[in-house]
Design an enzyme around this catalytic site. Sequence first.
Site, short mmCIF file in Angstrom:
data_model
loop_
_atom_site.label_atom_id
_atom_site.label_comp_id
_atom_site.label_asym_id
_atom_site.label_seq_id
_atom_site.Cartn_x
_atom_site.Cartn_y
_atom_site.Cartn_z
N ASP A 1 -1.35 -66.50 41.57
CA ASP A 1 -2.53 -65.88 40.98
C ASP A 1 -2.65 -64.47 41.53
O ASP A 1 -2.49 -64.25 42.73
CB ASP A 1 -3.78 -66.69 41.38
N ASP B 1 -5.78 -62.59 37.06
CA ASP B 1 -7.18 -62.95 36.96
C ASP B 1 -8.00 -61.86 36.26
O ASP B 1 -7.83 -60.67 36.55
CB ASP B 1 -7.69 -63.13 38.40
N GLU C 1 -5.27 -63.54 32.26
CA GLU C 1 -6.49 -64.24 31.86
C GLU C 1 -7.24 -63.24 31.00
O GLU C 1 -7.81 -62.27 31.50
CB GLU C 1 -7.32 -64.66 33.08
N HIS D 1 -9.13 -74.70 36.21
CA HIS D 1 -10.13 -74.89 37.28
C HIS D 1 -11.51 -74.35 36.90
O HIS D 1 -12.45 -74.51 37.66
CB HIS D 1 -9.63 -74.21 38.55
N ASP D 2 -11.63 -73.70 35.75
CA ASP D 2 -12.93 -73.17 35.32
C ASP D 2 -13.53 -73.97 34.17
O ASP D 2 -14.66 -73.68 33.74
CB ASP D 2 -12.77 -71.72 34.80
C1 GLC Z 1 -11.42 -66.00 36.89
C2 GLC Z 1 -11.11 -67.23 37.70
C3 GLC Z 1 -12.38 -67.78 38.23
C4 GLC Z 1 -13.02 -66.74 39.12
C5 GLC Z 1 -13.18 -65.40 38.40
C6 GLC Z 1 -13.42 -64.30 39.38
O1 GLC Z 1 -12.19 -66.28 35.77
O2 GLC Z 1 -10.38 -68.14 36.93
O3 GLC Z 1 -12.20 -68.99 38.91
O4 GLC Z 1 -14.27 -67.17 39.54
O5 GLC Z 1 -12.03 -65.05 37.70
O6 GLC Z 1 -12.27 -64.03 40.11
#
Ligand code: GLC
Length: 563
Positions: free
Chosen positions: A98, A202, A256, A326-327
Amino acid sequence: MKTRWYKDAVFYQIYPRSFCDSNGDGIGDIRGIISKLDYLKELGVNAVWLSPVYKSPNDDNGYDISDYRDINPEFGTLDDWKEMIAGMHERGIRLVMDLVVNHTSDEHEWFRQSRSSKDNPYRDYYIWRKGRGKNGKKPPNNWTSRFTGKAWEYDETTGEWYLHLFSKKQPDLNWDNPKVRQEVADICNYWFELGVDGFRCDVITYISKAEGLPNGKFNPIMCGDEHFVLGPHIHEYLKEINEKAWSRYDTMIVGEAIGCKYVNAPELIGEDRNELDSAITFELMDVDMKMSFFPVKLNLPKFKAVQTGWQSLPENCWSTLYYENHDQPRSITRYGNGYGYYRNQLGKMLALSYFMLRGTPYVYQGQEIGMTNIALKDDEYVDIMATRVFTLIKKFFPPLMPIARWAMAKRARDHARTPMQWENKTGAGFTDGTPWMKINPNLGEINVKTEQSNPNSILNFYKKLIEFRKGNEIIRDGSYTEYFNSNKSVYCFVRQLGSRGYITICNFKEKKVVLNVDTIPGARGAGLVMGSWDTQDAVLGDSILLKPYEGVVYEFGCDTAGN
Ligand code: GLC
Ligand code: CA
């Protein structure tokens, strides 16, 4: 240099805190992962996306990094990590880490320096502004944090505010500063030298903020998006990192990509763009989750339209296929009746409904055994999102608590983060100590050991499906045609290469459905390859009766099923 190996990959996402604890402190760790590498190999996946394991004060469980070049001691050491990646590579599993570089932790050395004085060389690594109003006591603009509240924090030392689109312990980096971009490239190259095969970037669509940081259109929850989602310099900055790091090794870079819809995907992921290789889109997640927060009923035609959009991208774009991470809540609960009578068929049907598409599929830990959402009391939620929402609502709008509880029961990130259920025993085989987060009480029925011993389990179905996808050119390169797009119960599509192809039919409803398939060329006489029930006819006729949550794949253009 680029072999684009990810087109033949099936990913498994590990959320290290909840995967496997090797030393009984209740927190998953790297040695725990090492102990499960054979499990991953047996499952058949050939790539892992590992959520952050870097040094972090854990305000957002590792998504707030204080040292990009070292491992969080809770998870182990760099030597453990080296053993882990060697073990993965030995088993033919690639490792994607990540990369969290929209922001750092406020405990990162750059930020300590940056906040210390206005003329510190690191000042401009972050986004500092004077406040508005008399004495500058009002934040510089009206943007909000994705974790509720304002996106600015006042800092006494220099009397200015810093921007944080997430928690105040996650200050946003200033990507307009070329030094910051060089740091990011250097971090990537550091890990590439250590053997990493790629990055999941991310919130990468947030890195470029509009000049002057103008106020956003009024929105109490998500304000300012139009000024930083896919902002003015995003393409330029991505190309720069690509040139300085990502293109120098045989990598996969997946972003992402919040806010990226299939219509603007080619600009970000087209192979000729030299930016990202693929995008984790939120478009599908947004179908039944308004503003990424309020659950609404699943509208299957809308859901299918999003999938079809991404499947219809130009040849040189590559999709990322996922239901869970995980979200997100557990897909079995989200798209079906969760821990219900048909959990087994539902889990398999969902697997078919995305594994047969073009793109790289991701399986999130526990999804392969059909883990479900968990019922939590207010004080059992541990994630920053749920706890902030509850605190805020209790303080300012207590009558809204029942709605907040209802929303969190469906959508909190906690559901995905309960410890992995390995075995039916205290600690679930996850830990011998006290787990950092509550274990789902359904571990008696839902656990790896039980699923391993049942040939009809969801786990064994995933194994079969992963094996089936490997090297399958029809799934990788075949065309995509959707049928019955307005049907509210069934998702049906055909993948075809030359004269051979697969018809996938998935019933998303917990009731029987009859579908006339005689309009699908090649349907009559097609042979059954796989299904979520074991009762379907071996040869497809003009119509099909689908049981609750039944998903099937039929093959045409060959003599017998599966050949
Ligand atoms: C992304 C991650 C999440 C995190 C956010 C801030 O959305 O997947 O878990 O809280 O970024 O880094
Ligand atoms: Ca541990």
